[in-house]
Design an enzyme around this catalytic site. Structure first.
Site, PDB file in Angstrom:
ATOM      1  N   GLY A   1       0.812  -1.216   0.000  1.00  0.00           N
ATOM      2  CA  GLY A   1       0.000   0.000   0.000  1.00  0.00           C
ATOM      3  C   GLY A   1       0.841   1.260   0.000  1.00  0.00           C
ATOM      4  N   ALA A   2       2.016   1.183  -0.639  1.00  0.00           N
ATOM      5  CA  ALA A   2       2.979   2.282  -0.561  1.00  0.00           C
ATOM      6  C   ALA A   2       2.632   3.472  -1.446  1.00  0.00           C
ATOM      7  CB  ALA A   2       4.371   1.763  -0.942  1.00  0.00           C
ATOM      8  N   SER A   3       1.576   3.389  -2.214  1.00  0.00           N
ATOM      9  CA  SER A   3       1.286   4.477  -3.150  1.00  0.00           C
ATOM     10  C   SER A   3       0.549   5.644  -2.515  1.00  0.00           C
ATOM     11  CB  SER A   3       0.469   3.938  -4.336  1.00  0.00           C
ATOM     12  OG  SER A   3      -0.771   3.414  -3.891  1.00  0.00           O
TER      13      SER A   3
ATOM     14  N   SER B   1      -6.866  -1.625  12.947  1.00  0.00           N
ATOM     15  CA  SER B   1      -7.803  -0.523  13.146  1.00  0.00           C
ATOM     16  C   SER B   1      -8.392  -0.612  14.548  1.00  0.00           C
ATOM     17  CB  SER B   1      -8.941  -0.592  12.123  1.00  0.00           C
ATOM     18  OG  SER B   1      -9.961   0.346  12.445  1.00  0.00           O
TER      19      SER B   1
ATOM     20  N   TYR C   1     -15.763  -4.992   8.344  1.00  0.00           N
ATOM     21  CA  TYR C   1     -14.417  -4.451   8.504  1.00  0.00           C
ATOM     22  C   TYR C   1     -13.862  -4.806   9.880  1.00  0.00           C
ATOM     23  CZ  TYR C   1     -10.672  -0.906   8.340  1.00  0.00           C
ATOM     24  OH  TYR C   1      -9.456  -0.251   8.343  1.00  0.00           O
ATOM     25  N   ALA C   2     -14.692  -4.694  10.909  1.00  0.00           N
ATOM     26  CA  ALA C   2     -14.262  -5.036  12.259  1.00  0.00           C
ATOM     27  C   ALA C   2     -13.863  -6.500  12.346  1.00  0.00           C
ATOM     28  CB  ALA C   2     -15.383  -4.734  13.255  1.00  0.00           C
ATOM     29  N   ALA C   3     -14.625  -7.366  11.705  1.00  0.00           N
ATOM     30  CA  ALA C   3     -14.316  -8.797  11.737  1.00  0.00           C
ATOM     31  C   ALA C   3     -12.976  -9.079  11.081  1.00  0.00           C
ATOM     32  CB  ALA C   3     -15.427  -9.580  11.042  1.00  0.00           C
TER      33      ALA C   3
ATOM     34  N   LYS D   1     -10.400  -6.964  10.732  1.00  0.00           N
ATOM     35  CA  LYS D   1      -9.306  -6.428  11.542  1.00  0.00           C
ATOM     36  C   LYS D   1      -9.122  -7.225  12.831  1.00  0.00           C
ATOM     37  CE  LYS D   1      -7.804  -3.087   8.928  1.00  0.00           C
ATOM     38  NZ  LYS D   1      -6.473  -3.216   8.278  1.00  0.00           N
TER      39      LYS D   1
END
Length: 240
Positions: A24-26, A138, A150-152, A154
């Site tokens: 995810g370096a962009s 997160s 999303y929580a699941a 992370k």
């Protein structure tokens, strides 16, 4: 035990130039981490779909679609031995019960968990003692209305990291998760999260990408050798 009697710290401190992989370096957090590591004198291999605006002699960019987990092993073989892996690539879609989208949930799982697993599975066997792994999690891993998928994802990341930490402890390799609250990145205005607006932390501002990058850099360094299996919150008081 001071540094003079700790060979692991001495070895790491003496070899300041490390090879670090950052996904995810962009943009966003991944971009900030890459810049921080370059500023500290490390070689950085950035993995992302699009090329980042980073012109630096110690930076190498590799085009990578981390959604294609089957291709990750081959990509990792091309990278050679690395001293650190930072998985910062990610995205979030939000939806409340009754409106959950299965495809979105599966896509988040592939990028946040499956891609991290495939990268570590390919890179860790060749890592030397004292290597480091940091995953970007997160604060939402503890749960949040409208963000259950999303929580699941992370939360699963934390469980995975803690499992790796105990496996790799005998090799002196640490694994940690850095979990920020709402951070000032393009994700804050992503239209895919309209059902769950970002929450301003109690400190009255969003977390900065530089604050996250600094913590990641510390965990990658020689003085963090006794920190492993932890989820470190950078939440501006949001978890209080």
């Amino acid at each position: 035990m001071d540094n003079a009697t700790n060979p692991t710290i001495d070895t790491l401190a003496g070899a300041t130039n490390k090879r670090m992989v950052v996904t995810g370096a962009s943009s966003g957090i991944g971009y900030a981490i890459a810049k921080q590591l370059l500023a500290e004198g490390h070689d950085v291999i950035g993995l992302s779909r699009s090329a980042p605006d980073l012109d630096h002699p110690r930076f190498t960019w590799r085009a990578a679609d981390l959604d294609d987990t089957a291709a990750i092993a081959g990509l990792a073989q091309q990278l050679g031995t690395v001293d650190g892996l930072v998985h910062a690539a990610g995205f979030m879609t939000t939806a409340r019960l009754g409106e959950l989208d299965e495809a979105s949930g599966e896509a988040m799982w592939r990028l946040h968990v499956a891609a991290a697993s495939a990268l570590a599975n390919a890179l860790v066997p060749a890592m030397l003692e004292g290597a480091r792994i940091v995953l970007i999690g997160s604060r939402v891993s503890a749960g949040a209305a409208g963000r259950s998928q999303y929580a699941a994802v992370k939360a699963a990341m934390v469980g995975m990291a803690r499992s790796w930490a105990i496996e790799l402890a005998p090799r002196g390799i640490t694994v940690n998760v850095v979990s920020p609250a709402a951070t000032a990145t393009p994700m804050l205005s992503d239209p895919q999260r309209t059902s769950s607006a970002p929450v301003m932390p109690p400190i009255g501002r969003y977390v900065s990408v530089e604050e996250v990058a600094s913590m990641v850099a510390y965990l990658l360094g020689p003085q963090a050798g006794a920190i492993t299996g932890q989820q470190i919150m950078i939440c501006g008081g949001s978890s209080l």
